[in-house]
Design a protein around this motif. Structure first.
Motif, PDB file in Angstrom:
ATOM      1  N   GLN A   1       2.310   1.718  -3.467  1.00  0.00           N
ATOM      2  CA  GLN A   1       1.326   2.266  -4.398  1.00  0.00           C
ATOM      3  C   GLN A   1       1.071   3.743  -4.126  1.00  0.00           C
ATOM      4  O   GLN A   1       1.012   4.571  -5.047  1.00  0.00           O
ATOM      5  CB  GLN A   1       0.032   1.458  -4.293  1.00  0.00           C
ATOM      6  CG  GLN A   1      -1.041   1.889  -5.289  1.00  0.00           C
ATOM      7  CD  GLN A   1      -2.284   1.021  -5.188  1.00  0.00           C
ATOM      8  OE1 GLN A   1      -2.380   0.161  -4.321  1.00  0.00           O
ATOM      9  NE2 GLN A   1      -3.239   1.258  -6.070  1.00  0.00           N
ATOM     10  N   GLN A   2       0.928   4.069  -2.837  1.00  0.00           N
ATOM     11  CA  GLN A   2       0.696   5.462  -2.468  1.00  0.00           C
ATOM     12  C   GLN A   2       1.893   6.325  -2.843  1.00  0.00           C
ATOM     13  O   GLN A   2       1.749   7.447  -3.343  1.00  0.00           O
ATOM     14  CB  GLN A   2       0.428   5.552  -0.961  1.00  0.00           C
ATOM     15  CG  GLN A   2       0.132   6.963  -0.472  1.00  0.00           C
ATOM     16  CD  GLN A   2      -0.139   6.986   1.019  1.00  0.00           C
ATOM     17  OE1 GLN A   2      -0.112   5.948   1.684  1.00  0.00           O
ATOM     18  NE2 GLN A   2      -0.412   8.153   1.543  1.00  0.00           N
TER      19      GLN A   2
ATOM     20  N   ALA B   1       2.216   9.519  -5.352  1.00  0.00           N
ATOM     21  CA  ALA B   1       2.755  10.792  -4.869  1.00  0.00           C
ATOM     22  C   ALA B   1       3.920  11.269  -5.727  1.00  0.00           C
ATOM     23  O   ALA B   1       4.099  12.474  -5.951  1.00  0.00           O
ATOM     24  CB  ALA B   1       3.190  10.635  -3.410  1.00  0.00           C
TER      25      ALA B   1
ATOM     26  N   LEU C   1      -3.325  12.006  -0.202  1.00  0.00           N
ATOM     27  CA  LEU C   1      -2.286  11.593  -1.147  1.00  0.00           C
ATOM     28  C   LEU C   1      -1.029  12.452  -1.065  1.00  0.00           C
ATOM     29  O   LEU C   1       0.006  12.077  -1.630  1.00  0.00           O
ATOM     30  CB  LEU C   1      -2.854  11.645  -2.572  1.00  0.00           C
ATOM     31  CG  LEU C   1      -4.016  10.663  -2.844  1.00  0.00           C
ATOM     32  CD1 LEU C   1      -4.536  10.841  -4.254  1.00  0.00           C
ATOM     33  CD2 LEU C   1      -3.516   9.222  -2.628  1.00  0.00           C
TER      34      LEU C   1
ATOM     35  N   GLU D   1      -7.723  13.848   0.254  1.00  0.00           N
ATOM     36  CA  GLU D   1      -7.706  12.404  -0.019  1.00  0.00           C
ATOM     37  C   GLU D   1      -6.515  11.713   0.616  1.00  0.00           C
ATOM     38  O   GLU D   1      -6.393  10.486   0.527  1.00  0.00           O
ATOM     39  CB  GLU D   1      -7.675  12.171  -1.528  1.00  0.00           C
ATOM     40  CG  GLU D   1      -8.955  12.601  -2.220  1.00  0.00           C
ATOM     41  CD  GLU D   1      -8.876  12.426  -3.724  1.00  0.00           C
ATOM     42  OE1 GLU D   1      -9.883  12.615  -4.406  1.00  0.00           O
ATOM     43  OE2 GLU D   1      -7.760  12.091  -4.211  1.00  0.00           O
TER      44      GLU D   1
ATOM     45  N   ALA E   1       0.832  -1.205   0.000  1.00  0.00           N
ATOM     46  CA  ALA E   1       0.000   0.000   0.000  1.00  0.00           C
ATOM     47  C   ALA E   1       0.867   1.256   0.000  1.00  0.00           C
ATOM     48  O   ALA E   1       0.580   2.225  -0.730  1.00  0.00           O
ATOM     49  CB  ALA E   1      -0.923  -0.008   1.209  1.00  0.00           C
ATOM     50  N   LYS E   2       1.930   1.241   0.804  1.00  0.00           N
ATOM     51  CA  LYS E   2       2.840   2.397   0.819  1.00  0.00           C
ATOM     52  C   LYS E   2       3.523   2.580  -0.529  1.00  0.00           C
ATOM     53  O   LYS E   2       3.726   3.708  -0.997  1.00  0.00           O
ATOM     54  CB  LYS E   2       3.878   2.212   1.914  1.00  0.00           C
ATOM     55  CG  LYS E   2       3.340   2.396   3.321  1.00  0.00           C
ATOM     56  CD  LYS E   2       4.451   2.300   4.347  1.00  0.00           C
ATOM     57  CE  LYS E   2       3.916   2.524   5.765  1.00  0.00           C
ATOM     58  NZ  LYS E   2       4.994   2.415   6.785  1.00  0.00           N
TER      59      LYS E   2
END
Length: 427
Positions: free
Chosen positions: A116-117, A121, A191, A189, A113-114
Motif C-alpha cells: 500500500q505504501q 509512493a 511517504l 508523513e 502495508a509495504k
C-alpha cells in the motif's frame, strides 16, 4: 418271637402300600400339571466385564468386590507416563503451529502495508517527476530566451522579452516552491525518502536563483548586454538543459517503485502460503493431541453400568492386556429366571402374563411377568415317555422377568414355578 415277626411284616407291608399310594398320587397330579413341587430355575442378572481398551500395568484399583458403582465411575487406572508425555508433546506441537500462524500473519500484514505504501509512493513519484520535467523544460525555455535576447541586444521587443523571462522564472519559482512544500509534508508523513525531498529543495534553489537572475537581467536590459552576461546566460541554459535531463531521468524512479510494489505483493502471497501451511500443521498437531488424549483416557477404567462388583480379576502391579476383565459388574435393574416347561403347561400362556413364583429356600412369594416363550422346543431337555398310549412331551424355554423380589434375595437363588398369577399358588 413268633408274635413280633408277624408284626414287623405287617409294618413293612403298610409302609410299602403308603409309598405306592403317594407315588400314584404324585403321578396323577403331574399329569394334570399341578404337581406339588413345580419346575425350578435360577435367578439371573446381567454381568458386565470391565476391561481396558489398552494393555499396561495396573497402578490403581479404586473399588473392591461388593462395592456399589455408578456407570462412568473411575474404578481402576493403568500406568500412563509414556502416553502423558505424548500428550505434552502434541500440545507443544499445537503451540508451535499457532506461533507459526501468528508469525506468518504478521509477515502478511507487513507485506500488505509495504504494498500500500509503495503504491502511494509510485503515484506521488510519478506526479513529482512530471512536475520536475515541466519545471526543467520551463527553465530551459527561459534560458534560451535570455541568451537570444542578449545576443539580439536591447530593443523594445527585448524589454518585453526580458519581462516575459522574468514572468517565466517567477512561475518556475512558484512551482518549485509549491513542490518543495509538498515534498516536505510527504517526508514528514514518511511517504517518501529524504533524497526525494532533497531533490525538490535543489530544484527550488535553482528556480530561486533563476528568478533572481531574471530580475537582474530585466534590470540590465536597458544597459545592453556585456560579453560576460551572454556567457553567463549560455551557462545557465546549459544548466537548465542538464536539469531537464535529470528530471527526465527521474521518471525511472516510478518503474523502480513499481518493482517494490510487485515485490511486496509477492511477499504477501508467500506469507499467505505460510499461513495455510501453518494452519495445516496446526490441524495435524491437534489431531495428534486428540489421539494422544484419547489413548490417555483409555488408561482410566470406568464402570460400564450401575451395579455391584462381584469379581476382581487383577491385582496392583499386574501387567494386563487389552480386553482383560479387571472387574465383573452385576448390573442393577431387572433380574429374570428361565424355566423349561413341558408343552402341556404352556396352554394359554403368552408374553406379558403375570406369573407367581416362590423362593425354594424360604418359600417367599416372587412375582414375575412372561418376557419370552421360545418359538421352538428345547431338544436338550426334551423328556421322552414310552408308556403305553403316551407320546413324547417336549419342553420350551420361558423367560420370566422378576417384577417383585423379596429384599436380600441373592442372584443365583432357586425359584419354583407356581403358575399364572390369577391361578394363585398351587398346593
Amino acid at each position: 418271637m413268633k408274635i413280633i415277626r408277624p408284626m414287623v411284616y405287617s409294618l413293612f407291608a403298610a409302609m410299602i402300600g403308603t409309598g405306592f399310594f403317594f407315588l400314584h398320587t404324585g403321578q396323577v397330579d403331574s399329569s394334570t400339571g399341578a404337581q406339588r413341587n413345580g419346575a425350578t430355575a435360577y435367578i439371573e442378572a446381567t454381568q458386565v466385564s470391565a476391561s481396558f481398551k489398552v494393555g499396561g500395568r495396573v497402578t490403581e484399583l479404586l473399588v473392591k468386590e461388593g462395592d456399589t458403582v455408578k456407570q462412568g465411575q473411575p474404578i481402576a487406572r493403568l500406568q500412563s507416563n509414556e502416553i502423558e508425555a505424548k500428550v505434552a508433546q502434541a500440545k507443544a506441537a499445537v503451540g508451535l503451529a499457532q506461533g507459526k500462524i501468528a508469525e506468518a500473519t504478521g509477515a502478511e500484514a507487513g507485506a500488505l502495508a509495504k504494498k500500500q505504501q509503495g503504491a502511494a509512493a509510485v503515484q506521488l513519484t510519478a506526479e513529482t517527476a512530471e512536475q520536475q520535467v515541466a519545471q526543467a523544460q520551463a527553465a530551459v525555455q527561459a534560458a534560451e530566451a535570455k541568451v537570444q535576447a542578449l545576443k539580439n541586444g536591447a530593443r523594445p521587443e527585448e524589454k518585453k522579452q526580458a519581462e516575459a523571462q522574468l514572468n517565466a522564472a517567477k512561475e518556475v519559482y512558484d512551482v518549485a516552491e509549491q513542490s518543495l512544500k509538498r515534498m516536505n509534508t510527504l517526508l514528514a508523513e514518511g511517504l517518501i525518502a529524504k533524497a526525494d525531498a532533497d531533490k525538490a529543495k535543489v530544484s527550488f534553489e535553482e528556480a530561486k536563483a533563476k528568478y533572481e537572475l531574471a530580475q537582474q537581467q530585466a534590470a540590465l536590459v536597458n544597459q545592453g548586454p556585456r560579453p560576460e552576461e551572454i556567457q553567463g546566460a549560455e551557462a545557465m541554459l546549459k544548466q537548465a538543459r542538464a536539469s531537464l535531463r535529470l528530471a527526465e531521468a527521474g521518471r525511472e524512479q516510478v518503474r523502480i517503485r513499481q518493482g517494490d510494489v510487485a515485490a511486496a505483493e509477492a511477499a504477501a502471497r508467500q506469507a499467505r502460503g505460510a499461513i495455510q501451511s501453518a494452519e495445516s500443521g496446526k490441524l495435524q498437531a491437534e489431531a495428534s493431541q486428540l489421539e494422544a488424549e484419547t489413548y490417555l483416557s483409555y488408561t482410566e477404567l470406568l464402570a460400564p453400568a450401575d451395579g455391584i462388583i462381584v469379581a476382581q480379576n487383577a491385582q496392583l502391579g499386574e501387567l494386563v492386556g487389552s480386553g482383560f476383565p479387571i472387574y465383573t459388574v452385576e448390573a442393577s435393574g431387572s433380574r429374570w429366571a428361565k424355566f423349561y416347561l413341558p408343552e402341556t403347561e404352556l396352554t394359554g400362556l403368552k408374553s406379558g402374563d403375570n406369573v407367581s413364583l416362590k423362593l425354594a429356600a424360604t418359600g417367599a412369594a416372587v412375582q414375575g411377568k412372561v418376557q419370552l416363550i421360545a418359538p421352538a422346543a428345547d431338544f436338550a431337555v426334551k423328556k421322552a415317555t414310552h408308556a403305553a398310549g403316551d407320546t413324547d412331551i417336549r419342553s420350551f424355554g420361558v423367560k420370566i422377568e422378576l417384577t417383585e423380589v423379596p429384599e436380600n434375595t441373592a442372584t443365583g437363588m432357586t425359584v419354583q414355578w407356581a403358575g399364572r398369577a390369577e391361578e394363585g399358588v398351587r398346593p
